[in-house]
Scaffold this motif. Sequence first.
Motif, PDB file in Angstrom:
ATOM      1  N   LYS A   1       0.834  -1.212   0.000  1.00 11.49           N
ATOM      2  CA  LYS A   1       0.000   0.000   0.000  1.00 11.49           C
ATOM      3  C   LYS A   1       0.864   1.255   0.000  1.00 11.49           C
ATOM      4  O   LYS A   1       0.583   2.222  -0.705  1.00 11.49           O
ATOM      5  N   TRP A   2       1.908   1.219   0.797  1.00 14.88           N
ATOM      6  CA  TRP A   2       2.769   2.402   0.943  1.00 14.88           C
ATOM      7  C   TRP A   2       3.967   2.392   0.001  1.00 14.88           C
ATOM      8  O   TRP A   2       4.767   3.320   0.021  1.00 14.88           O
TER       9      TRP A   2
ATOM     10  N   GLN B   1       8.038  10.037   4.683  1.00 17.40           N
ATOM     11  CA  GLN B   1       7.595   9.317   3.492  1.00 17.40           C
ATOM     12  C   GLN B   1       6.337   9.987   2.952  1.00 17.40           C
ATOM     13  O   GLN B   1       5.591  10.626   3.698  1.00 17.40           O
ATOM     14  N   ARG B   2       6.093   9.833   1.679  1.00 17.13           N
ATOM     15  CA  ARG B   2       4.847  10.313   1.078  1.00 17.13           C
ATOM     16  C   ARG B   2       3.876   9.150   0.986  1.00 17.13           C
ATOM     17  O   ARG B   2       3.868   8.407   0.009  1.00 17.13           O
ATOM     18  N   LEU B   3       3.102   8.980   2.031  1.00 17.75           N
ATOM     19  CA  LEU B   3       2.117   7.898   2.062  1.00 17.75           C
ATOM     20  C   LEU B   3       0.790   8.427   1.545  1.00 17.75           C
ATOM     21  O   LEU B   3       0.437   9.577   1.780  1.00 17.75           O
ATOM     22  N   SER B   4       0.054   7.594   0.875  1.00 15.70           N
ATOM     23  CA  SER B   4      -1.221   8.032   0.305  1.00 15.70           C
ATOM     24  C   SER B   4      -2.364   7.680   1.242  1.00 15.70           C
ATOM     25  O   SER B   4      -2.335   6.665   1.935  1.00 15.70           O
ATOM     26  N   GLY B   5      -3.379   8.543   1.279  1.00 14.81           N
ATOM     27  CA  GLY B   5      -4.600   8.243   2.010  1.00 14.81           C
ATOM     28  C   GLY B   5      -4.481   8.455   3.509  1.00 14.81           C
ATOM     29  O   GLY B   5      -3.600   9.166   3.996  1.00 14.81           O
ATOM     30  N   GLY B   6      -5.404   7.810   4.212  1.00 16.13           N
ATOM     31  CA  GLY B   6      -5.469   7.967   5.656  1.00 16.13           C
ATOM     32  C   GLY B   6      -4.715   6.881   6.390  1.00 16.13           C
ATOM     33  O   GLY B   6      -3.943   6.124   5.793  1.00 16.13           O
ATOM     34  N   ILE B   7      -4.956   6.818   7.694  1.00 20.08           N
ATOM     35  CA  ILE B   7      -4.334   5.780   8.516  1.00 20.08           C
ATOM     36  C   ILE B   7      -5.004   4.449   8.169  1.00 20.08           C
ATOM     37  O   ILE B   7      -6.211   4.296   8.367  1.00 20.08           O
ATOM     38  N   PRO B   8      -4.270   3.484   7.631  1.00 14.83           N
ATOM     39  CA  PRO B   8      -4.907   2.229   7.218  1.00 14.83           C
ATOM     40  C   PRO B   8      -5.513   1.486   8.403  1.00 14.83           C
ATOM     41  O   PRO B   8      -4.883   1.359   9.456  1.00 14.83           O
ATOM     42  N   SER B   9      -6.711   0.987   8.209  1.00 14.64           N
ATOM     43  CA  SER B   9      -7.374   0.251   9.287  1.00 14.64           C
ATOM     44  C   SER B   9      -6.601  -1.018   9.639  1.00 14.64           C
ATOM     45  O   SER B   9      -6.708  -1.522  10.762  1.00 14.64           O
ATOM     46  N   ALA B  10      -5.805  -1.521   8.687  1.00 16.31           N
ATOM     47  CA  ALA B  10      -5.035  -2.742   8.942  1.00 16.31           C
ATOM     48  C   ALA B  10      -4.098  -2.578  10.133  1.00 16.31           C
ATOM     49  O   ALA B  10      -3.871  -3.532  10.897  1.00 16.31           O
ATOM     50  N   ILE B  11      -3.563  -1.376  10.320  1.00 16.46           N
ATOM     51  CA  ILE B  11      -2.638  -1.133  11.433  1.00 16.46           C
ATOM     52  C   ILE B  11      -3.303  -1.460  12.767  1.00 16.46           C
ATOM     53  O   ILE B  11      -2.656  -1.915  13.704  1.00 16.46           O
ATOM     54  N   LEU B  12      -4.607  -1.242  12.841  1.00 17.75           N
ATOM     55  CA  LEU B  12      -5.322  -1.430  14.090  1.00 17.75           C
ATOM     56  C   LEU B  12      -5.433  -2.901  14.476  1.00 17.75           C
ATOM     57  O   LEU B  12      -5.897  -3.233  15.560  1.00 17.75           O
ATOM     58  N   GLY B  13      -4.979  -3.771  13.577  1.00 18.56           N
ATOM     59  CA  GLY B  13      -4.919  -5.198  13.883  1.00 18.56           C
ATOM     60  C   GLY B  13      -3.608  -5.611  14.534  1.00 18.56           C
ATOM     61  O   GLY B  13      -3.455  -6.757  14.952  1.00 18.56           O
ATOM     62  N   LEU B  14      -2.648  -4.683  14.616  1.00 19.46           N
ATOM     63  CA  LEU B  14      -1.361  -4.979  15.259  1.00 19.46           C
ATOM     64  C   LEU B  14      -1.520  -4.758  16.771  1.00 19.46           C
ATOM     65  O   LEU B  14      -1.012  -3.780  17.339  1.00 19.46           O
TER      66      LEU B  14
END
Length: 269
Positions: free
Chosen positions: A17-18, A52-65
């Motif tokens: 994604k990033w 870094q130039r990341l696109s979009g918002g905070i990915p919901s996937a991170i919330l699974g860590l």
Amino acid sequence: EPSSEKDQRILHFLKHKWEMAKWNTSLPLCTNWSGIVCNADSRVIKLEVKDQRLSGGIPSAILGLTELEQLYLFRTRLNGSIPHEIRNLKKLTHLSLGLNKLEGPIPESIGELTMLQFLYLNDNKLEGNLPEGIRDMKHLKHLGLWTNRLTGNLPEVDPAKWPELEYLWLNANNFTGSIHPSLSRLPKLKVAYFAKNWNLGGNLPPGFSELDSLQLLFVQQTNISGHLPCAFLDRPNMMRIDATITNIEGCQDMGCLKEKCENAEKTEL
């Protein structure tokens, strides 16, 4: 699915994604991916991505860590809002989302991160009032919310609930009302920035002059009133006070040496 494999799947998703070229999928991520730290069970406990130039918002996937203890996503151009599901990261001690383009309110659910010691949401476009739950983060040491669009009154805080707070940055927002006296009674407070809140008024709480731990106090470019004697610098650790462009009388800019302040007071007499 074992939890460690779930963590790895999430990081592989984030890599694509990033477009994180420096994360090499042919190497073990726990030992070879920069910014990633795992515990003995191969669970991810630290994720750091910066500049870094990341696109979009905070990915919901991170919330699974869910074992994450430290999450640093600063200066990455992330936009959108801070998700309410941030509450899932119960073990976070460090959360840094500064220098992005995040907007909207700070979610009330952030107050459920009761292990937080360092919270940095600075340099975004966040708005609204401070969540009530922040006042109950008893392990908090650093609270950095400067340069946003936050509004409302500064909180009344039970000093017993912020026993560890040392650094408080609330400057460059749109806070109103006055500085609640409770903020001048935080037992370990070293640095307090309230500057550039043009609608912040009332009197400067006298408790600041009795706070032995205090080193820096910035209230410039506010509508705060009161009187500051140069003797303020006689506090054991005090190094600098800036009360310029306020309604405060007395020694407005005490970045000077103690001797200079003393001479200034003698001259006034």
